[in-house]
Design a protein around this motif. Structure first.
Motif, PDB file in Angstrom:
ATOM      1  N   ILE A 178       0.777  -1.264   0.100  1.00 16.85           N
ATOM      2  CA  ILE A 178      -0.106   0.021   0.024  1.00 16.85           C
ATOM      3  C   ILE A 178       0.914   1.083   0.094  1.00 16.85           C
ATOM      4  CG2 ILE A 178      -1.636   1.401   1.265  1.00 16.85           C
ATOM      5  CD1 ILE A 178      -2.859  -1.391   2.365  1.00 16.85           C
ATOM      6  N   GLU A 179       1.779   1.164   0.687  1.00 12.61           N
ATOM      7  CA  GLU A 179       2.966   2.240   0.816  1.00 12.61           C
ATOM      8  C   GLU A 179       3.314   2.621  -0.692  1.00 12.61           C
ATOM      9  OE1 GLU A 179       7.341   3.352   2.529  1.00 12.61           O
ATOM     10  OE2 GLU A 179       6.512   1.348   2.507  1.00 12.61           O
ATOM     11  N   LYS A 180       3.542   1.697  -1.515  1.00 12.73           N
ATOM     12  CA  LYS A 180       3.982   2.130  -2.735  1.00 12.73           C
ATOM     13  C   LYS A 180       3.155   2.667  -3.536  1.00 12.73           C
ATOM     14  CE  LYS A 180       6.973   0.175  -6.619  1.00 12.73           C
ATOM     15  NZ  LYS A 180       7.628  -0.951  -7.085  1.00 12.73           N
ATOM     16  N   ASP A 181       1.725   2.534  -3.335  1.00 12.27           N
ATOM     17  CA  ASP A 181       0.596   3.270  -3.929  1.00 12.27           C
ATOM     18  C   ASP A 181       0.463   4.521  -3.605  1.00 12.27           C
ATOM     19  OD1 ASP A 181      -0.481   1.526  -6.010  1.00 12.27           O
ATOM     20  OD2 ASP A 181      -1.700   0.567  -4.453  1.00 12.27           O
ATOM     21  N   LEU A 182       1.049   4.795  -2.398  1.00 11.26           N
ATOM     22  CA  LEU A 182       0.629   6.257  -1.731  1.00 11.26           C
ATOM     23  C   LEU A 182       1.788   7.356  -2.069  1.00 11.26           C
ATOM     24  CD1 LEU A 182      -0.782   5.208   1.607  1.00 11.26           C
ATOM     25  CD2 LEU A 182      -2.001   6.088  -0.199  1.00 11.26           C
ATOM     26  N   TRP A 183       3.038   6.419  -2.233  1.00  9.94           N
ATOM     27  CA  TRP A 183       4.199   7.097  -2.775  1.00  9.94           C
ATOM     28  C   TRP A 183       4.677   6.757  -3.752  1.00  9.94           C
ATOM     29  CZ3 TRP A 183       3.175   6.246   2.505  1.00  9.94           C
ATOM     30  CH2 TRP A 183       3.096   7.545   3.373  1.00  9.94           C
ATOM     31  N   VAL A 184       4.065   7.165  -4.892  1.00 12.31           N
ATOM     32  CA  VAL A 184       4.598   6.572  -6.234  1.00 12.31           C
ATOM     33  C   VAL A 184       6.037   6.628  -6.491  1.00 12.31           C
ATOM     34  CG1 VAL A 184       4.023   6.644  -8.852  1.00 12.31           C
ATOM     35  CG2 VAL A 184       1.947   6.640  -7.305  1.00 12.31           C
ATOM     36  N   PRO A 185       6.783   5.740  -6.802  1.00 12.10           N
ATOM     37  CA  PRO A 185       8.334   5.893  -7.050  1.00 12.10           C
ATOM     38  C   PRO A 185       8.513   7.016  -8.370  1.00 12.10           C
ATOM     39  CG  PRO A 185       7.566   3.750  -7.707  1.00 12.10           C
ATOM     40  CD  PRO A 185       6.297   4.285  -6.920  1.00 12.10           C
ATOM     41  N   ALA A 186       9.754   7.781  -7.875  1.00 12.94           N
ATOM     42  CA  ALA A 186      10.146   8.678  -9.159  1.00 12.94           C
ATOM     43  C   ALA A 186      10.921   7.914 -10.080  1.00 12.94           C
ATOM     44  CB  ALA A 186      10.886   9.733  -8.578  1.00 12.94           C
ATOM     45  N   GLU A 187      10.910   8.417 -11.143  1.00  7.12           N
ATOM     46  CA  GLU A 187      11.533   7.459 -12.126  1.00  7.12           C
ATOM     47  C   GLU A 187      12.889   7.487 -12.289  1.00  7.12           C
ATOM     48  OE1 GLU A 187      10.642   9.042 -16.249  1.00  7.12           O
ATOM     49  OE2 GLU A 187       8.408   8.801 -15.865  1.00  7.12           O
ATOM     50  N   ASP A 188      13.670   8.198 -11.245  1.00  7.54           N
ATOM     51  CA  ASP A 188      15.031   7.783 -10.724  1.00  7.54           C
ATOM     52  C   ASP A 188      15.270   7.023  -9.473  1.00  7.54           C
ATOM     53  OD1 ASP A 188      14.033   9.677  -9.073  1.00  7.54           O
ATOM     54  OD2 ASP A 188      15.936  11.168  -9.449  1.00  7.54           O
ATOM     55  N   ALA A 189      14.187   6.553  -8.830  1.00  6.02           N
ATOM     56  CA  ALA A 189      14.031   5.667  -7.692  1.00  6.02           C
ATOM     57  C   ALA A 189      14.924   4.159  -8.073  1.00  6.02           C
ATOM     58  CB  ALA A 189      12.784   5.593  -7.137  1.00  6.02           C
ATOM     59  N   ALA A 201       2.666  -0.042 -11.944  1.00  8.66           N
ATOM     60  CA  ALA A 201       1.454   0.867 -12.089  1.00  8.66           C
ATOM     61  C   ALA A 201       0.715   0.875 -10.835  1.00  8.66           C
ATOM     62  CB  ALA A 201       0.610   0.320 -13.328  1.00  8.66           C
ATOM     63  N   PRO A 202       0.367   2.240 -10.605  1.00  7.71           N
ATOM     64  CA  PRO A 202      -0.470   2.183  -9.315  1.00  7.71           C
ATOM     65  C   PRO A 202      -1.547   1.316  -9.370  1.00  7.71           C
ATOM     66  CG  PRO A 202       0.070   4.432  -9.988  1.00  7.71           C
ATOM     67  CD  PRO A 202       0.675   3.555 -11.233  1.00  7.71           C
ATOM     68  N   SER A 203      -2.040   0.963  -8.118  1.00  8.58           N
ATOM     69  CA  SER A 203      -3.374   0.145  -8.140  1.00  8.58           C
ATOM     70  C   SER A 203      -4.359   0.764  -8.653  1.00  8.58           C
ATOM     71  CB  SER A 203      -3.695  -0.591  -6.973  1.00  8.58           C
ATOM     72  OG  SER A 203      -2.551  -1.225  -6.301  1.00  8.58           O
ATOM     73  N   THR A 204      -5.326   0.164  -9.133  1.00  6.60           N
ATOM     74  CA  THR A 204      -7.001   0.511  -9.440  1.00  6.60           C
ATOM     75  C   THR A 204      -7.461   0.627  -8.300  1.00  6.60           C
ATOM     76  OG1 THR A 204      -7.726  -1.692  -9.976  1.00  6.60           O
ATOM     77  CG2 THR A 204      -6.655  -0.412 -11.915  1.00  6.60           C
ATOM     78  N   ALA A 205      -8.737   1.117  -8.381  1.00  9.85           N
ATOM     79  CA  ALA A 205      -9.687   1.377  -7.000  1.00  9.85           C
ATOM     80  C   ALA A 205     -10.112  -0.330  -6.709  1.00  9.85           C
ATOM     81  CB  ALA A 205     -11.006   1.899  -7.392  1.00  9.85           C
ATOM     82  N   ALA A 206     -10.241  -1.108  -7.756  1.00 13.19           N
ATOM     83  CA  ALA A 206     -10.469  -2.475  -7.399  1.00 13.19           C
ATOM     84  C   ALA A 206      -9.105  -3.072  -6.761  1.00 13.19           C
ATOM     85  CB  ALA A 206     -11.133  -3.286  -8.637  1.00 13.19           C
ATOM     86  N   GLU A 207      -8.249  -3.258  -7.051  1.00 18.74           N
ATOM     87  CA  GLU A 207      -7.145  -3.526  -6.507  1.00 18.74           C
ATOM     88  C   GLU A 207      -6.727  -2.941  -5.158  1.00 18.74           C
ATOM     89  OE1 GLU A 207      -4.402  -4.571 -10.505  1.00 18.74           O
ATOM     90  OE2 GLU A 207      -4.469  -2.556  -9.661  1.00 18.74           O
ATOM     91  N   ARG A 208      -6.917  -1.618  -4.820  1.00 20.15           N
ATOM     92  CA  ARG A 208      -6.743  -1.219  -3.575  1.00 20.15           C
ATOM     93  C   ARG A 208      -7.776  -1.794  -2.783  1.00 20.15           C
ATOM     94  NH1 ARG A 208      -5.396   5.221  -3.091  1.00 20.15           N
ATOM     95  NH2 ARG A 208      -3.824   5.463  -4.306  1.00 20.15           N
ATOM     96  N   ALA A 209      -8.981  -1.975  -2.952  1.00 21.73           N
ATOM     97  CA  ALA A 209     -10.006  -2.570  -2.253  1.00 21.73           C
ATOM     98  C   ALA A 209      -9.448  -4.170  -1.741  1.00 21.73           C
ATOM     99  CB  ALA A 209     -11.500  -2.780  -2.981  1.00 21.73           C
ATOM    100  N   VAL A 210      -8.861  -4.809  -2.641  1.00 17.29           N
ATOM    101  CA  VAL A 210      -8.416  -6.145  -2.471  1.00 17.29           C
ATOM    102  C   VAL A 210      -7.104  -6.005  -1.293  1.00 17.29           C
ATOM    103  CG1 VAL A 210      -6.854  -8.032  -3.321  1.00 17.29           C
ATOM    104  CG2 VAL A 210      -8.853  -7.150  -4.569  1.00 17.29           C
TER     105      VAL A 210
END
Length: 410
Positions: A225-236, A250-259
């Motif tokens: 969940i942390e990675k969704d909330l702090w989307v990595p920068a392209e140089d990370a 790719a950040p999670s979709t709303a359905a994936e977040r629910a899971v």
């Protein structure tokens, strides 16, 4: 129960040895005052007095509410439990009797046995210091029971904290979820060795991406969940190779977040059910005070092997919150066995002095960067010198702490 170590505001000052475990006078020789009445409802915790005299203190707890409740006497940090009664059903009265040393405390009730409780109020014990028999088997059992109560309390606060965090995450309220992330994790980090002893439960709740990938596990839990909330920068970059962290991401979709959110809630609920089970009580009893001591050591190992490198909260940079909570949990466990170490003779006294000094120095160093109450700076803001200073303080504490279990068993 084994306490394994996994690779991985300023801390409140815990007053060590504030209750029992401090000398060599039979408990039967201590004078008991009249019982203190406690009335717990669904929203209040009324205590008939806010003071007592040192010695044997008895609380008579009556549940006048509609939910099963608990009553706690907390140390002056508001964290360490020095006495508690749980599972007080509606309409039922139960008694808590303990040997209280002079000092400042808090009383609180917890209707529903979840959350941080209601009616928290200051409570003062005055008079002379009381000594008791540190070799008393009953006192060792009490230490185990108090540690169990601490674990239950932390998990009981973890459940609603995670539910609130997940609700924000699933609703797409990322700003709120980011603020709640390190606060919810603190409850888990204080008792992490308990979860680590339960097979794949800790990996499901708290594995980093690199650990899950290395072991071929589905990556779930806080850090997914942390990675969704702090989307990595392209140089990370990942922590142990040069693969861009954003590659194939790719950040999670709303359905994936629910899971992912629902899975974290379910896993935390499983932890809650375990710490309230007979199996947990039996595991702690089997380990005795050595299990508590090993828990103190394991939590400091968490800091030394993972948090200090900044690899735990790779995306958010909230490692210092975890760091502080690990140290709080370690110090809490140490406080319950401290007097057993003192009773072992001059070597034990010297060891305790070193450990006390080590915790104090580490707290002071951490306070430079913030607190759990007011927030910490991002771990990325620390200089190499800052990290070396923290590492030096951890190592200075880890050496004497590693001798604790052997000392209390001598």
């Amino acid at each position: 129960m084994p306490f394994p170590s996994r690779s991985l505001g300023a801390l409140a000052g815990v007053t060590l040895g504030a209750i029992v475990l401090a000398g060599c006078v039979a408990r039967a020789d201590l004078e008991s005052a009249d019982s203190i009445a406690v009335t717990s409802t669904d929203s209040t915790c009324e205590v008939s007095t806010d003071e007592a005299t040192s010695g044997t203190v008895t609380f008579e707890i009556t549940n006048a509410g509609s939910q099963t409740t608990e009553f706690y006497l907390l140390a002056d940090d508001g964290l360490r439990i020095v006495g508690e009664v749980e599972n007080v059903a509606p309409g039922v009265s139960r008694t808590l009797t303990l040997v209280a040393q002079p000092g400042d405390y808090y009383t609180v009730c917890k209707p529903g046995m979840l959350g941080d409780g209601v009616g928290k109020a200051a409570f003062t014990v005055s008079g002379e210091a009381v000594t008791v028999d540190a070799e008393d088997a009953e006192l060792k059992q009490q230490a185990v029971e108090l540690y169990a109560a601490f674990v239950k309390d932390q998990v009981g606060q973890l459940v609603p904290a995670v539910e609130e965090f997940v609700a924000a995450y699933e609703a797409g309220d990322d700003e709120t979820a980011r603020a709640l992330f390190p606060l919810a994790r603190a409850f888990y980090e204080r008792i992490e060795p308990v979860a680590e002893a339960l097979g794949d439960l800790d990996p499901r709740i708290d594995y980093r991406e690199v650990d899950a990938v290395a072991e071929g596990l589905d990556w779930t839990g806080f850090h997914r969940i942390e990675k969704d909330l702090w989307v990595p920068a392209e140089d990370a970059l990942n922590s142990d190779d040069v693969t861009p962290a954003w590659q194939d991401w790719a950040p999670s979709t709303a359905a994936e977040r629910a899971v992912f959110g629902d899975l974290l809630i379910a896993d935390v609920q499983e932890l809650y059910e375990y710490v309230h089970s007979d199996a947990f009580a039996e595991d702690l009893a089997a380990q005795g005070i050595a299990g508590i001591s090993n828990g103190a050591i394991a939590l400091l190992d968490e800091v030394a092997s993972g948090k200090i490198s900044g690899e735990e909260d790779w995306w958010s940079g909230t490692d210092l919150y975890d760091f502080a909570a690990n140290v709080e949990g370690s110090k809490m466990a140490f406080s319950l066995v401290r007097d057993f170490a003192l009773s072992s003779g001059e070597d034990g006294e010297e060891l305790v002095a070193q450990i006390d000094a080590g915790y104090a120095a580490l707290e002071t160093e951490l306070a430079r960067f913030g607190s759990l109450e007011d927030g910490f700076v991002s771990y990325g803001e620390l200089t190499d010198a800052d990290r070396r200073d923290l590492s030096d303080q951890i190592n200075a504490l880890a050496e004497p702490l590693s001798q604790l279990t052997v000392t209390i068993l001598e």
